[in-house]
Motif scaffolding. Structure first.
Motif, PDB file in Angstrom:
ATOM      1  N   THR A 102       0.843  -1.193   0.000  1.00 15.50           N
ATOM      2  CA  THR A 102       0.000   0.000   0.000  1.00 15.50           C
ATOM      3  C   THR A 102       0.878   1.243   0.000  1.00 15.50           C
ATOM      4  OG1 THR A 102      -0.078   0.285   2.403  1.00 15.50           O
ATOM      5  CG2 THR A 102      -1.690  -1.231   1.424  1.00 15.50           C
ATOM      6  N   SER A 103       0.264   2.359  -0.282  1.00 14.35           N
ATOM      7  CA  SER A 103       0.913   3.635  -0.022  1.00 14.35           C
ATOM      8  C   SER A 103       0.847   3.896   1.476  1.00 14.35           C
ATOM      9  CB  SER A 103       0.174   4.743  -0.777  1.00 14.35           C
ATOM     10  OG  SER A 103      -1.152   4.863  -0.271  1.00 14.35           O
ATOM     11  N   HIS A 104       1.410   5.017   1.941  1.00 16.71           N
ATOM     12  CA  HIS A 104       1.116   5.464   3.288  1.00 16.71           C
ATOM     13  C   HIS A 104      -0.398   5.661   3.389  1.00 16.71           C
ATOM     14  CE1 HIS A 104       5.379   6.330   3.118  1.00 16.71           C
ATOM     15  NE2 HIS A 104       5.395   6.647   4.401  1.00 16.71           N
ATOM     16  N   PHE A 105      -0.998   5.212   4.475  1.00 17.43           N
ATOM     17  CA  PHE A 105      -2.425   5.516   4.626  1.00 17.43           C
ATOM     18  C   PHE A 105      -2.689   6.042   6.031  1.00 17.43           C
ATOM     19  CE2 PHE A 105      -1.897   0.960   5.163  1.00 17.43           C
ATOM     20  CZ  PHE A 105      -2.594   0.645   6.323  1.00 17.43           C
ATOM     21  N   TYR A 157       0.074   5.189   8.847  1.00 16.35           N
ATOM     22  CA  TYR A 157       0.731   3.896   8.695  1.00 16.35           C
ATOM     23  C   TYR A 157       1.600   3.982   7.451  1.00 16.35           C
ATOM     24  CZ  TYR A 157      -2.346   1.658  12.134  1.00 16.35           C
ATOM     25  OH  TYR A 157      -3.001   1.313  13.290  1.00 16.35           O
ATOM     26  N   GLY A 158       2.813   3.456   7.557  1.00 17.90           N
ATOM     27  CA  GLY A 158       3.655   3.393   6.369  1.00 17.90           C
ATOM     28  C   GLY A 158       3.141   2.309   5.444  1.00 17.90           C
ATOM     29  N   PRO A 159       3.785   2.087   4.331  1.00 19.36           N
ATOM     30  CA  PRO A 159       3.345   1.019   3.431  1.00 19.36           C
ATOM     31  C   PRO A 159       3.197  -0.313   4.177  1.00 19.36           C
ATOM     32  CG  PRO A 159       5.038   2.329   2.385  1.00 19.36           C
ATOM     33  CD  PRO A 159       4.953   2.805   3.804  1.00 19.36           C
ATOM     34  N   GLN A 160       2.044  -0.941   4.013  1.00 20.82           N
ATOM     35  CA  GLN A 160       1.812  -2.259   4.606  1.00 20.82           C
ATOM     36  C   GLN A 160       2.144  -3.293   3.540  1.00 20.82           C
ATOM     37  OE1 GLN A 160      -1.633  -3.129   7.292  1.00 20.82           O
ATOM     38  NE2 GLN A 160      -2.267  -4.549   5.680  1.00 20.82           N
ATOM     39  N   ASN A 161       3.254  -3.984   3.714  1.00 17.71           N
ATOM     40  CA  ASN A 161       3.740  -4.938   2.722  1.00 17.71           C
ATOM     41  C   ASN A 161       3.567  -6.366   3.229  1.00 17.71           C
ATOM     42  OD1 ASN A 161       4.650  -2.764   1.137  1.00 17.71           O
ATOM     43  ND2 ASN A 161       6.603  -2.704   2.235  1.00 17.71           N
ATOM     44  N   MET A 163       4.027   6.462  11.707  1.00 17.00           N
ATOM     45  CA  MET A 163       4.664   7.779  11.754  1.00 17.00           C
ATOM     46  C   MET A 163       3.648   8.788  12.267  1.00 17.00           C
ATOM     47  SD  MET A 163       6.345   7.232   8.041  1.00 17.00           S
ATOM     48  CE  MET A 163       4.987   6.106   7.733  1.00 17.00           C
ATOM     49  N   ASP A 164       3.950   9.437  13.381  1.00 17.38           N
ATOM     50  CA  ASP A 164       3.015  10.413  13.924  1.00 17.38           C
ATOM     51  C   ASP A 164       3.772  11.634  14.427  1.00 17.38           C
ATOM     52  OD1 ASP A 164       2.990  10.333  17.187  1.00 17.38           O
ATOM     53  OD2 ASP A 164       3.595   8.398  16.346  1.00 17.38           O
ATOM     54  N   ARG A 165       3.068  12.754  14.351  1.00 16.32           N
ATOM     55  CA  ARG A 165       3.637  14.015  14.830  1.00 16.32           C
ATOM     56  C   ARG A 165       2.518  14.865  15.396  1.00 16.32           C
ATOM     57  NH1 ARG A 165       4.350  19.023  12.702  1.00 16.32           N
ATOM     58  NH2 ARG A 165       3.530  18.366  10.672  1.00 16.32           N
ATOM     59  N   ASP A 166       2.714  15.386  16.590  1.00 18.30           N
ATOM     60  CA  ASP A 166       1.710  16.239  17.219  1.00 18.30           C
ATOM     61  C   ASP A 166       1.621  17.594  16.525  1.00 18.30           C
ATOM     62  OD1 ASP A 166       1.064  14.308  19.005  1.00 18.30           O
ATOM     63  OD2 ASP A 166       2.094  15.193  20.723  1.00 18.30           O
ATOM     64  N   PHE A 167       0.476  18.227  16.687  1.00 22.64           N
ATOM     65  CA  PHE A 167       0.243  19.547  16.103  1.00 22.64           C
ATOM     66  C   PHE A 167       1.296  20.549  16.590  1.00 22.64           C
ATOM     67  CE2 PHE A 167      -2.182  23.654  16.326  1.00 22.64           C
ATOM     68  CZ  PHE A 167      -2.252  23.868  14.955  1.00 22.64           C
ATOM     69  N   GLN A 168       1.933  21.208  15.622  1.00 20.25           N
ATOM     70  CA  GLN A 168       2.960  22.222  15.855  1.00 20.25           C
ATOM     71  C   GLN A 168       4.186  21.674  16.589  1.00 20.25           C
ATOM     72  OE1 GLN A 168       0.993  25.614  17.677  1.00 20.25           O
ATOM     73  NE2 GLN A 168       0.256  26.360  15.694  1.00 20.25           N
ATOM     74  N   SER A 169       4.404  20.366  16.507  1.00 18.29           N
ATOM     75  CA  SER A 169       5.622  19.770  17.046  1.00 18.29           C
ATOM     76  C   SER A 169       6.608  19.539  15.918  1.00 18.29           C
ATOM     77  CB  SER A 169       5.311  18.441  17.737  1.00 18.29           C
ATOM     78  OG  SER A 169       6.511  17.763  18.088  1.00 18.29           O
ATOM     79  N   SER A 170       7.884  19.651  16.212  1.00 20.04           N
ATOM     80  CA  SER A 170       8.914  19.401  15.204  1.00 20.04           C
ATOM     81  C   SER A 170       9.390  17.955  15.221  1.00 20.04           C
ATOM     82  CB  SER A 170      10.102  20.343  15.429  1.00 20.04           C
ATOM     83  OG  SER A 170      10.668  20.129  16.723  1.00 20.04           O
ATOM     84  N   ARG A 222       8.241   4.374  13.848  1.00 17.10           N
ATOM     85  CA  ARG A 222       8.485   3.015  14.329  1.00 17.10           C
ATOM     86  C   ARG A 222       8.213   2.042  13.190  1.00 17.10           C
ATOM     87  NH1 ARG A 222       6.769   6.049  18.664  1.00 17.10           N
ATOM     88  NH2 ARG A 222       8.310   6.003  20.354  1.00 17.10           N
ATOM     89  N   GLU A 223       9.204   1.189  12.940  1.00 15.94           N
ATOM     90  CA  GLU A 223       9.130   0.259  11.818  1.00 15.94           C
ATOM     91  C   GLU A 223       9.259  -1.164  12.329  1.00 15.94           C
ATOM     92  OE1 GLU A 223      12.339   1.624   9.397  1.00 15.94           O
ATOM     93  OE2 GLU A 223      11.086   3.077   8.332  1.00 15.94           O
ATOM     94  N   GLU A 224       8.422  -2.050  11.769  1.00 17.74           N
ATOM     95  CA  GLU A 224       8.434  -3.457  12.183  1.00 17.74           C
ATOM     96  C   GLU A 224       8.456  -4.361  10.959  1.00 17.74           C
ATOM     97  OE1 GLU A 224       5.635  -1.439  13.542  1.00 17.74           O
ATOM     98  OE2 GLU A 224       7.237  -0.804  14.896  1.00 17.74           O
ATOM     99  N   ALA A 225       9.059  -5.515  11.141  1.00 20.92           N
ATOM    100  CA  ALA A 225       9.050  -6.557  10.118  1.00 20.92           C
ATOM    101  C   ALA A 225       9.026  -7.912  10.805  1.00 20.92           C
ATOM    102  CB  ALA A 225      10.265  -6.441   9.198  1.00 20.92           C
ATOM    103  N   VAL A 226       8.379  -8.864  10.184  1.00 22.44           N
ATOM    104  CA  VAL A 226       8.317 -10.235  10.708  1.00 22.44           C
ATOM    105  C   VAL A 226       8.648 -11.199   9.576  1.00 22.44           C
ATOM    106  CG1 VAL A 226       6.900 -12.014  11.788  1.00 22.44           C
ATOM    107  CG2 VAL A 226       6.549  -9.611  12.402  1.00 22.44           C
ATOM    108  N   ASP A 227       9.593 -12.097   9.814  1.00 28.31           N
ATOM    109  CA  ASP A 227       9.826 -13.244   8.941  1.00 28.31           C
ATOM    110  C   ASP A 227       9.111 -14.434   9.554  1.00 28.31           C
ATOM    111  OD1 ASP A 227      11.532 -12.062   6.955  1.00 28.31           O
ATOM    112  OD2 ASP A 227      13.106 -12.006   8.473  1.00 28.31           O
ATOM    113  N   ALA A 228       8.208 -15.043   8.794  1.00 29.74           N
ATOM    114  CA  ALA A 228       7.400 -16.152   9.318  1.00 29.74           C
ATOM    115  C   ALA A 228       7.611 -17.390   8.451  1.00 29.74           C
ATOM    116  CB  ALA A 228       5.923 -15.775   9.342  1.00 29.74           C
ATOM    117  N   TYR A 229       8.036 -18.477   9.082  1.00 33.71           N
ATOM    118  CA  TYR A 229       8.253 -19.755   8.408  1.00 33.71           C
ATOM    119  C   TYR A 229       7.274 -20.777   8.984  1.00 33.71           C
ATOM    120  CZ  TYR A 229      12.752 -17.437   7.579  1.00 33.71           C
ATOM    121  OH  TYR A 229      13.733 -16.539   7.243  1.00 33.71           O
TER     122      TYR A 229
END
Length: 803
Positions: free
Chosen positions: A346-349, A370-374, A409-416, A421-428
């Motif tokens: 997906t794109s960022h949603f 949410y970043g791309p959900q792959n 990815m989140d940012r509060d109003f008027q915050s710099s 946070r990024e996660e990945a899972v390898d599942a066998y």
């Protein structure tokens, strides 16, 4: 010749004694069906329908019993004397399920009528007619699965009071659940492309004996297109192309697939791309759902901007790509190799519910994406039949690898500061499943399973003013692992056609390991690592009894479990404004014990009723509760003082419900169908009982549908009861920003209904047009616990072209 079929077959025929050739047609599409095997009882005579769906049955004598079989599904026995002068037979669905075949109950084909549990099936023709945007919408169309949505790019199923990691998702028999499936609303189901699905099976109720951990409330099985071999020396080529538009979110979707079939090799390729704009809600409903303003970020910074059209939910749009490649090789009749490759991105949603939160009268978040959900999956399945082995008649080995990637990815109003946070899972996973007929009355299913998950997780803080990045606490302990080993056995005893007994046992051992050293630099936990081991023995026993042609009784009892995963043991996240969830290394499995009683009534196929009642007790339930770290009940997380919480074995729950389905056949072409579900439940919260979070309001639908030649139509209503403020669980009342307000200013979930119409017209043998008008009265509503409002009046148009 174009080949379409449904998996729910029953034969409705009258044929004539003068017939020589018969033609087999799909009752939904009126198109020829190739590959139907026609044979006598000892299989000494047989014939297969050709590419025109035709077969010569002169080899059979006038009163000889003839069997019809398609894709290993026994359809019906007829005699040549019964053949109608039209020389046609039809593969048709049957509401009672007399001829339906299901796979998910044992991982091998069984008659649906023999299964003591309730299983809802959606066939290829059902899916194509419903024309869903996502696989979550596909399940919602069943009327028995409730769908929650936090954002447009989502869909979290609820089944019988359970949701998220207490439900299991499988794709072609491979479990999709992984070590970071959470207890909050879960959106992974949208990674499954509905255009690639041939049929679905939803088991309502526990499925732990066959599928292990997580299958407490139900199992959602998705079965994708199968490559089709050629039955002659020539190449079998089939293709489909679909374009679709919907007005509520300006959807633009394109899909194509094609099949190349040789005698021993077959290939299927499928691709779908969808682009969704911001979703428009309905005009008539609670004003609390409106989007009056939003945050706009420019070079000058964040500003709150008035929304020119408060019905448009800024920002909710996204796009998605789905690819599938499958290869089948059948060197011998009793041996096959099937390889499947799936990819979804997906794109960022935007997480829409987080964009509508306020703090001190101002929108809290400037962005929350949410970043791309792959999702990538490859699976190899080897199937072998044997008539001489003492161990099996059929053996199936499945080896699979999956990779999941997601980010926040989140940012509060008027915050710099942007938190990343990024996660990945390898599942066998490896499964070895056996089917063995012990006698004419007894079948045995058994097997072993091994699953291994490795979790990767990173946390960063990005300063958008200085373009600098620094490390931060990650959502999960980096490098954590989760593994499961299991063995199971199930027995089916059918002493006569009216009675079936099925029972089974499964032993499961689960180990999770995590290292918190990296995160301890930020959290100061009282431990640096954890190792959690748990074992579970679960069982099921049930009967299906049909004392007459009118009655069928189902009775089933089962136990199920869910072992703590890495999300339970090691997650760090902000669960709600002002709260943070921290790791807990002292967790045990939760167990469910339940029973179900069902009754089907079939009055000469004119009126059919399907009634079910069930009860589930959840013990040692894993829930989020207040916690402390070294005696501290508050810590600073993302620059905010937050109440400390953790997942704990701190609750019990009691859930019960009643379901009723009805179908009235006014004629062979027109019917009325309705489904209604009532669910209730409470759980302990300290010394009191509160409503269970994922118990949905009463809900259902009613359809008046008919087929008239090439035209198929459906006028239907969806409806949903309300939940008052006192009927909401405390964790929901705290999210007042997603609910309407009652007369006392308290959040509640209002009742709602929609009126809808859909039609499908086959313009030519190669072209089909599908059109829908949903939510005709333009209601403004949300499904329970949803952050985003549902579509308002929505016109959908799709055109399908086939070769």
């Amino acid at each position: 010749m174009n080949f379409k079929f449904t998996f729910l077959f029953f034969l409705l025929v009258s044929l004539s004694c003068y017939a020589q050739n018969i033609k087999v047609l799909n009752s939904d599409t009126n198109e020829p069906v190739l590959g139907v095997a026609i044979y006598n009882i000892d299989k000494s005579k047989s014939v297969i329908t050709n590419f025109r769906g035709e077969a010569d049955i002169n080899i059979f004598s006038e009163n000889e019993a003839i069997y019809f079989k398609h894709l290993s599904h026994l359809l019906k026995m007829l005699t040549k004397k019964d053949i109608d002068k039209t020389n046609r037979i039809y593969l048709v669905s049957n509401t009672q399920g007399l001829g339906e075949i299901v796979i998910s109950a044992s991982k091998f084909e069984q008659s649906k009528r023999d299964i003591p549990q309730k299983i809802n099936t959606e066939t290829l023709s059902d899916i194509q007619f419903a024309n869903p945007q996502t696989s979550a919408d596909l399940l919602g169309n069943t009327g028995q699965v409730y769908i929650q949505k936090s954002q447009l790019g989502g869909g979290s199923p609820m089944i019988r009071g359970f949701s998220t990691n207490r439900l299991l998702i499988t794709v072609d028999g491979v479990r999709m659940n992984n070590a970071i499936f959470r207890g909050g609303n879960l959106q992974n189901i949208i990674s499954i492309d509905p255009f690639s699905i041939e049929h679905t099976e939803v088991t309502l109720g526990a499925g732990s004996v066959i599928y292990g951990s997580d299958a407490i409330g139900g199992v959602m099985g998705f079965y994708s297109q199968k490559p089709k071999l050629s039955l002659s020396d020539s190449l079998l080529f089939q293709s489909n192309a679909v374009v679709r538009y919907s007005s509520a979110n300006d959807e633009k979707t394109g899909h194509f697939d094609f099949n190349l079939g040789y005698k021993k090799w077959a290939f299927v390729t499928s691709a779908t791309y969808s682009d969704f704009d911001d979703l428009r809600m309905g005009s008539h409903g609670p004003n609390e759902y409106l989007r009056p303003e939003f945050v706009s970020t420019t070079i000058e910074g964040d500003q709150v901007v008035t929304n020119s059209n408060p019905l448009v939910q800024r920002f909710s749009g996204y796009n998605q790509l789905n690819l599938m490649q499958k290869v089948s090789y059948q060197p011998y009749e009793n041996l096959s190799f099937d390889l499947g490759l799936f990819y979804s991105t997906t794109s960022h949603f935007p997480r829409y519910d987080r964009l509508i939160r306020y703090r001190s009268g101002t929108l809290r978040s400037a962005e929350w994406n949410y970043g791309p959900q792959n999702w990538l999956m490859s699976n190899l399945q080897i199937t072998k039949l044997s008539s001489s082995s003492n161990l099996y008649d059929k053996i199936k080995a499945t080896l699979a690898y999956q990779n999941f990637q997601e980010s926040r990815m989140d940012r509060d109003f008027q915050s710099s500061i942007r938190n990343i946070r990024e996660e990945a899972v390898d599942a066998y996973s490896f499964n070895l499943d056996f089917e063995k007929r012990l006698s004419l009355k007894t079948e045995m299913f058994y097997g072993v399973e091994y699953v291994f998950n490795k979790v990767w997780s990173e946390g960063e803080e990005e300063n958008i003013s200085t373009n600098t990045i620094s490390s931060s606490v990650s959502r999960y302990p980096n490098g954590a692992s989760w593994q499961s080993a299991a063995a199971y056995s199930s027995i089916k005893y059918k002493p006569n056609p009216k009675f079936v007994l099925q029972s089974g046992l499964r032993f499961n051992h689960v180990i999770s390991e995590a290292d918190f050293t990296e995160n301890n630099a930020y959290l100061n936990l009282p431990f640096d690592s954890s190792k959690n081991e748990s074992s579970a023995l679960t069982g099921t026993a049930g009967i299906s009894w049909s004392p007459s042609n009118i009655l069928q009784w189902r009775l089933n009892a089962s136990s199920a479990f869910r072992a703590p995963n890495i999300d339970d043991v090691g997650k760090v996240f902000d669960s709600e404004p002002g709260s943070v969830v921290v790791p807990n290394n002292n967790l045990k499995p939760e167990y469910a014990y339940g029973g179900e009683l069902g009754l089907k009534l079939n009055f000469n196929n004119k009126l059919l009723l399907d009634l079910s009642t069930y009860y589930t007790y959840l013990d040692n339930a894993l829930v989020r509760r207040d916690f402390s770290l070294k005696g501290e009940t508050e810590i600073v997380y993302d620059d905010e003082w937050s109440n400390v919480q953790a997942i704990q074995n701190a609750s019990k729950a009691w859930i019960n419900g009643f379901e009723v389905g009805l179908k009235m056949n006014f004629s062979n072409n027109v019917h009325l169908a309705s489904q209604y579900n009532i669910i209730g439940g409470t759980e302990t919260a300290g010394n009191i009982e509160v409503p269970v979070r994922h118990v949905a309001p009463a809900f259902g639908n009613t359809h008046l549908a008919g087929r008239f030649g090439r035209l198929k139509m459906d006028l239907f209503a969806n409806y949903n009861g309300n939940l008052t403020y006192n009927e909401l669980t405390p964790s929901e009342t705290e999210k007042d920003y997603i609910y309407a307000l009652d007369g006392n200013g308290n959040p509640y979930s209002p009742s709602w209904y929609t009126l809808n119409f859909r039609a499908q017209y086959q313009v030519a043998s190669s072209t089909t047009v599908m059109a829908s008008l949903e939510n005709i009265t333009d209601q403004r509503y949300k499904t329970y616990s949803s952050g985003i409002a549902a579509p308002g009046r929505n016109f959908i148009l799709a055109v399908k072209y086939s070769l």
